[in-house]
Design a protein around this motif. Sequence first.
Motif, PDB file in Angstrom:
ATOM      1  N   TYR A 257     -50.194  33.490  59.160  1.00 37.71           N
ATOM      2  CA  TYR A 257     -50.176  33.118  57.750  1.00 37.71           C
ATOM      3  C   TYR A 257     -49.759  31.659  57.602  1.00 37.71           C
ATOM      4  O   TYR A 257     -48.938  31.151  58.374  1.00 37.71           O
TER       5      TYR A 257
ATOM      6  N   LYS B 108     -48.596  31.193  52.080  1.00 37.58           N
ATOM      7  CA  LYS B 108     -48.767  32.648  52.019  1.00 37.58           C
ATOM      8  C   LYS B 108     -47.442  33.356  52.328  1.00 37.58           C
ATOM      9  O   LYS B 108     -47.071  34.328  51.666  1.00 37.58           O
TER      10      LYS B 108
ATOM     11  N   LEU C  88     -45.345  35.918  49.916  1.00 37.70           N
ATOM     12  CA  LEU C  88     -45.001  37.280  50.333  1.00 37.70           C
ATOM     13  C   LEU C  88     -43.490  37.533  50.292  1.00 37.70           C
ATOM     14  O   LEU C  88     -43.048  38.618  49.932  1.00 37.70           O
TER      15      LEU C  88
ATOM     16  N   ASP D 256     -45.187  40.552  57.898  1.00 39.77           N
ATOM     17  CA  ASP D 256     -45.421  41.844  57.251  1.00 39.77           C
ATOM     18  C   ASP D 256     -44.238  42.787  57.471  1.00 39.77           C
ATOM     19  O   ASP D 256     -43.855  43.541  56.576  1.00 39.77           O
TER      20      ASP D 256
ATOM     21  N   VAL E 187     -41.548  41.856  55.057  1.00 41.94           N
ATOM     22  CA  VAL E 187     -41.902  42.237  53.687  1.00 41.94           C
ATOM     23  C   VAL E 187     -41.553  43.697  53.418  1.00 41.94           C
ATOM     24  O   VAL E 187     -41.065  44.038  52.342  1.00 41.94           O
TER      25      VAL E 187
END
Length: 127
Positions: free
Chosen positions: A28, A32, A36, A75, A78
């Motif tokens: 990313y 980005k 996030l 991710d 997140v």
Amino acid sequence: MMQVTPQAASKTSRSDWQKTAEFVARNYSTEKVANLLLVKEQTIRAGYCRDGHYQNLIPVKTPNRRLLWPAAEVDALVVGRPAKTPDATDIDKHLARKAADASKVPAHIRAKAEAKAKRLTSGEVAK
């Protein structure tokens, strides 16, 4: 008038472009990541600059000086899982690279560091 075909204009093979596209897809941009993680881009850049990582994420620095962050680890952050702990040698390399080139340190930061070093060696107490 001579026409240039795409094959003649490009010296990069198709497989090189595919590898690059796959690499970028697995990472990313700083923008980005900021979106996030609900922070400003500069927060991420500052953390990386100061500590050699941001929330245990270590980016890849591209030749055009952009940072690409590992998508799988972002991710994980997140959804609330911790990112893997960065290797201490990677962080040490980052900090050594920064310390090796004093010209990259802004003048106002250099002045603060010199003043602090002077205070510490002279025994002066900050007020």
